[in-house]
Enzyme design. Structure first.
Site, PDB file in Angstrom:
ATOM      1  CD1 TRP A  94      -3.156   1.409   5.990  1.00 25.78           C
ATOM      2  CD2 TRP A  94      -5.320   1.886   6.190  1.00 25.78           C
ATOM      3  NE1 TRP A  94      -3.641   1.736   4.743  1.00 25.78           N
ATOM      4  CE2 TRP A  94      -4.972   2.029   4.837  1.00 25.78           C
ATOM      5  CE3 TRP A  94      -6.645   2.124   6.560  1.00 25.78           C
ATOM      6  CZ2 TRP A  94      -5.878   2.392   3.844  1.00 25.78           C
ATOM      7  CZ3 TRP A  94      -7.554   2.496   5.573  1.00 25.78           C
ATOM      8  CH2 TRP A  94      -7.170   2.626   4.245  1.00 25.78           C
ATOM      9  CE1 TYR A 145      -3.476   2.756   0.601  1.00 28.45           C
ATOM     10  CE2 TYR A 145      -2.155   3.346   2.503  1.00 28.45           C
ATOM     11  CZ  TYR A 145      -3.168   3.638   1.616  1.00 28.45           C
ATOM     12  OH  TYR A 145      -3.864   4.810   1.741  1.00 28.45           O
ATOM     13  CD  GLU A 186      -7.886   6.313   5.497  1.00 24.88           C
ATOM     14  OE1 GLU A 186      -7.799   6.043   6.708  1.00 24.88           O
ATOM     15  OE2 GLU A 186      -6.917   6.232   4.725  1.00 24.88           O
TER      16      GLU A 186
END
Length: 185
Positions: A46, A16, A38
């Site tokens: 995350w 990512y 998010e």
């Protein structure tokens, strides 16, 4: 030889970081996807979101906000039974609300992209973080955008979530100065 940002440790985080994080994005579907991801992260890591991302893409019709805007309570129940995604009723209900609000913003501004980038007049914010610095959690910009999104009826769009969103879509570049991606566009 330049390194990468210290937060990217696992394979999914490194991928990512190297391919998406802080890269400028103007694609409507991607802007919506990142807003939802998010918001899904609230209270989670995350890494957890990245590990469930493909399952969420499949479950959420590839983040097609026009389809998601039409989801109903039956679809919410179906999603709550999907073990591959984040199964939080409030977050899933917010998914539908945010899809509808996203469409409203598009109608008002011509695109969500025009709306979100208007806060910086189309300019990117390039921070100069040292490798030892912690990533900021929020900023005056994320406070401002969060306040506006909430006023428009969006859910799970607090300032900390929005700061991460701004990083995710490249409005904010928080690659540390020693990161090989710091000067990339």
């Amino acid at each position: 030889m330049k390194d990468i940002c210290k937060w990217a440790k696992t394979e999914v985080e490194i991928k990512y970081h190297n391919e998406e994080w802080c890269r400028i994005c103007h694609d409507e579907i991607k802007l919506f996807e990142m807003l939802i991801l998010e918001g899904m992260q609230a209270g989670l890591t995350w890494k957890c979101i990245l590990n469930k991302r493909e399952n969420m893409r499949e479950a959420f019709d590839n983040f097609d906000y026009k389809k998601i805007a039409k989801y109903d309570s039956k679809k919410i129940e179906e999603l709550l039974n999907n073990k591959g995604i984040i199964r939080n009723r409030r977050k899933l209900e917010a998914l539908i609300i945010n899809a509808n609000k996203f469409i409203e913003v598009q109608k008002e501004f011509g695109s969500f992209d025009k709306y979100i980038w208007s806060f910086t007049k189309g300019k990117r914010i390039n921070n100069k973080l040292k490798p030892t610095d912690d990533l900021p959690a929020r900023s005056e910009l994320s406070d401002l955008i969060s306040k506006d999104l909430i006023k428009r009826g969006f859910k799970f769009t607090g300032s900390i979530i929005i700061y991460s969103y701004l990083q995710g879509i490249g409005i904010v570049n928080d690659h540390s100065i020693n990161c090989r991606f710091h000067n990339e566009k």
